[in-house]
Design a protein around this motif. Sequence first.
Motif, PDB file in Angstrom:
ATOM      1  N   LYS A 265       0.832  -1.205   0.000  1.00  0.00           N
ATOM      2  CA  LYS A 265       0.000   0.000   0.000  1.00  0.00           C
ATOM      3  C   LYS A 265       0.868   1.257   0.000  1.00  0.00           C
ATOM      4  O   LYS A 265       0.547   2.252  -0.675  1.00  0.00           O
ATOM      5  N   THR A 266       1.979   1.227   0.716  1.00  0.00           N
ATOM      6  CA  THR A 266       2.857   2.403   0.805  1.00  0.00           C
ATOM      7  C   THR A 266       3.705   2.567  -0.444  1.00  0.00           C
ATOM      8  O   THR A 266       3.791   3.659  -1.008  1.00  0.00           O
ATOM      9  N   VAL A 267       4.349   1.487  -0.895  1.00  0.00           N
ATOM     10  CA  VAL A 267       5.275   1.617  -2.019  1.00  0.00           C
ATOM     11  C   VAL A 267       4.538   1.740  -3.346  1.00  0.00           C
ATOM     12  O   VAL A 267       5.052   2.322  -4.305  1.00  0.00           O
ATOM     13  N   GLY A 268       3.334   1.149  -3.431  1.00  0.00           N
ATOM     14  CA  GLY A 268       2.522   1.309  -4.639  1.00  0.00           C
ATOM     15  C   GLY A 268       2.882   0.389  -5.781  1.00  0.00           C
ATOM     16  O   GLY A 268       2.444   0.597  -6.914  1.00  0.00           O
ATOM     17  N   PHE A 269       3.684  -0.655  -5.515  1.00  0.00           N
ATOM     18  CA  PHE A 269       4.035  -1.570  -6.597  1.00  0.00           C
ATOM     19  C   PHE A 269       4.325  -2.958  -6.031  1.00  0.00           C
ATOM     20  O   PHE A 269       4.512  -3.137  -4.833  1.00  0.00           O
TER      21      PHE A 269
END
Length: 411
Positions: free
Chosen positions: A136-140
Amino acid sequence: MVKITPFKAVRPQRARAGLVASRPYGEYNEAEMRARLDYNPYSFLHILNPAYKFQHTISGTQKFQLIKNRYLEFKEEDTFIQDEKPCFYVYKMETRDLYCCGIIAAASAEDYKNDIIRKHEETIASREELFKEYVKTVGFNTEPVLLTYENKPEIQQILEKIMLRNPEYEFATRQRETHYLWKVENEAEIAQIQQFFAKMNSIYIADGHHRCASSFLLSKESAENNENHTGKESYNHFLSYFIPEEHLKIYQFRRLITDLNGFSKEDFLIRLDEHFRIENRKLDAYTPEQKHQFKMYLDGEFYSLFLRKTSMHFTNTLSRLDSQILYERILAPILGIKDLRKDKRISYIPGKKDILEMKKLVDSGEFAVGFGMMPVSISEIKQIADEGLTMPPKSTYIEPKLRSGLTIYEF
């Protein structure tokens, strides 16, 4: 029906693919990690270990944010590019003892929810939540879940046709691996592949149970927080490598125990005798040749343990599993290890490693006894999943282990 979806991968420029791609993070020792980070500015390890440039140790959400920052830098520097059209990616890897060829694509979180994607291992809730927050934080997502299906000649035929073309990537590594990747953007070929998978009733997780579970949690949370949810958003899918069963290589995990739970060596062997016929092999590193045979290393000597026929009381596929037999007959009742996930007295090493690794760890005094067994078969994995059961932790070590950074799925 199994849903398989093309996506617009973020991936290295062709000339840098071999430099970017890295082995799974945990496979590097400290010296190797430093060497890669010091001398290869393109290594994906710079993204996974973002605080190295600051010579500082960080963890938790701060580390997640720095990983995202390093990833964005790679994109800004054009080390990474993104495909303009949704694609499938045919990925092939060849080593001295492994050949695999499959399709990198997006799998459906809904299929996981509906048990079309079937699991055979339990997951730990805290790790699921941690991985969910990470993605969710890094987006990948850059580590595909390994999904396996029954061998289908029609799928293999279309892959063979695609592989006649020049690959997008082709590079070798110091580990004597050769990697190839082909981009599939032809809509007719994409549709044909999707139709083949749509005929399947189920598909199985070979490796990546926590990644799969955390991706499902993220899709559920994202859908609940999106008033305009349609089901087509990227969070409804997760990065996967679809591979035929015959291309999997399955190893055991060996068990190492720190102590004999208060028993002397002689008393321990007497307790084992209740359920096992024991043979002292001295320095002969015996290798089990069939199910229900076990290797044991204790006090400088190897032993073979054969489960007695009087102890073969099986009620389902799980009870026949050697890792379960080891737990029910030795680890829990004799050595007092009830919780295989939390008890710090037990450790695991992949069976791919030389048996001398187990011997060395026991001889050093760090562990008192070690156990080995036959690898689990793919049919056992599928039967466990079909019956809605789960194996003990570390029942399988499965290859291939894909390189990180070659195809990245953005949420």
